[in-house]
Design a protein around this motif. Structure first.
Motif, PDB file in Angstrom:
ATOM      1  N   TRP A 258      -0.119 -66.587  27.391  1.00  0.00           N
ATOM      2  CA  TRP A 258      -0.033 -67.259  28.673  1.00  0.00           C
ATOM      3  C   TRP A 258       0.790 -68.539  28.581  1.00  0.00           C
ATOM      4  O   TRP A 258       1.010 -69.105  27.515  1.00  0.00           O
ATOM      5  N   SER A 301      -7.060 -67.521  28.166  1.00  0.00           N
ATOM      6  CA  SER A 301      -6.372 -68.514  29.010  1.00  0.00           C
ATOM      7  C   SER A 301      -6.514 -69.952  28.554  1.00  0.00           C
ATOM      8  O   SER A 301      -5.959 -70.849  29.193  1.00  0.00           O
ATOM      9  N   GLN A 319      -7.984 -64.345  33.669  1.00  0.00           N
ATOM     10  CA  GLN A 319      -6.772 -63.525  33.586  1.00  0.00           C
ATOM     11  C   GLN A 319      -6.901 -62.226  34.388  1.00  0.00           C
ATOM     12  O   GLN A 319      -6.767 -61.112  33.867  1.00  0.00           O
TER      13      GLN A 319
END
Length: 368
Positions: A258, A301, A319
């Motif tokens: 990410w 995340s 997510q």
């Protein structure tokens, strides 16, 4: 009398308006429809169609905002990498230039020393010394020293030239890297502006959807003689069931893929964890489940509400994929960490039973 619905577009972002009937019914329309059962059902169907179109457009706007945010994250990471490379090359070029200058200075000093020592004069004196072995031995030593100094001077001069060439090559590479960096800086700035515009459009779309939906749920309640809150809860339940059917698509955004999306919200992983811990009891989970949840969402995340996986567009602390799935937990899913957490905990409960169950799946498959 009806009011024309505003076209559901995300400006400049390519989200098309919903294709469903887009005229809002007035209260007069509702009252008239109640007089006739078939007309009532038709009006119910029409309102439901508009609500569905509103939600679809709002979700599309939110998903697009996430996608644009991911594109910005990739551009920003590329810019940082190019900047670091350009800086490193320039530093090495500067070091090579300084070393070449040092070697050139040393070579010059040795050349001057040789000039003062008079190597040719020593050779003539050695020839004239004849049989005087003591004098000849001393002259030979001096001549050998001068010869070594000459070799050192030549070596230093060659090294200086070599370093000068290295410096020139590195300087050329640094300039090329700087050009790449400058281009990426422009790309990142453009991506940032696009991401911000997409998010602003998404937030406006979500606000519009919420405003109109409140009125229309009340209209549905009047048509069907049910409370508006019950009607809305029913619609939310239907939407959640549909989202749960797509749970298999949730294999997204695993482990460190990410980037942070540009956002005007406060991103606070510690506060997010505190809120999540406060919600465990409502699912019947003990405090021992928190350690699994921390590890799970650290990997997914980093507990950042603006985390987006640019390869899949998965978004938020849990997510979610597509991101707009989280709209079933609240219209502010794009910017509210608590809404994201509520959706994520419901998802974990329904699919894995507990955070530790979800973490076990994550360990085995690198997604949950």
């Amino acid at each position: 009398m009806t009011t024309a619905i505003v076209a559901l577009l995300v400006a400049g972002a390519g989200v098309a308006p919903a294709a469903a009937d887009t005229s809002y019914p007035s209260w007069d329309d509702v009252q008239a429809a109640k007089a006739n059962a078939s007309a009532t059902q038709a009006e119910v169907d029409r309102i439901n169609g508009i609500l569905s179109s509103l939600q679809t457009a709002a979700n599309a706007a939110g998903d697009l905002a996430v996608k644009r945010a991911g594109e910005y994250g990739v551009a920003e990471n590329a810019l940082q990498s190019a900047t670091q490379k350009a800086d490193e090359l320039q530093t090495r070029a500067d070091q090579a230039t300084a070393e070449a200058e040092t070697l050139r200075t040393q070579s010059g000093k040795l050349a001057a020393q040789l000039s003062r020592s008079g190597g040719s004069e020593l050779s003539l004196r050695l020839f004239l010394s004849g049989n005087d072995s003591h004098d000849a031995s001393g002259l030979l030593y001096q001549l050998g020293t001068v010869s070594k100094l000459g070799e050192q001077a030549s070596t230093l001069f060659a090294s200086a030239n070599e370093q000068k060439n290295v410096a020139a090559a590195l300087s050329g590479q640094a300039k090329a890297a700087q050009k790449v960096r400058d281009k990426l800086a422009v790309d990142a700035e453009s991506a940032l502006e696009t991401a911000r515009s997409a998010q602003a459009a998404a937030e406006a779309q979500l606000a519009s959807q919420q405003k109109h939906a409140t009125v229309m749920y009340a209209q549905l309640a009047t048509l069907k003689n049910t409370a508006a809150s019950v009607e809305q809860k029913y619609a939310e339940g239907v939407a959640k069931a549909a989202a749960d059917q797509e749970a298999a698509n949730e294999a997204a955004g695993a482990g460190g893929g990410w980037v942070s999306a540009p956002s005007n919200m406060t991103v606070d992983p510690a506060a997010a964890q505190a809120y999540a811990q406060s919600r465990l009891g409502s699912y019947g989970w003990g405090g021992d489940q928190m350690s699994c949840l921390v590890r799970l969402w650290n990997q997914e995340s980093g507990w950042r509400a603006n985390a987006v996986n640019p390869s899949s567009d998965a978004y938020g602390i849990p997510q979610a994929l597509p991101p707009s799935k989280m709209s079933t937990a609240g219209p502010d899913w794009l910017t509210n960490a608590n809404t994201q957490i509520n959706w994520g905990l419901n998802y974990i409960s329904g699919r894995y039973g507990s955070p530790c169950g979800a973490w076990s799946h994550e360990v085995g498959y690198n997604w949950y």
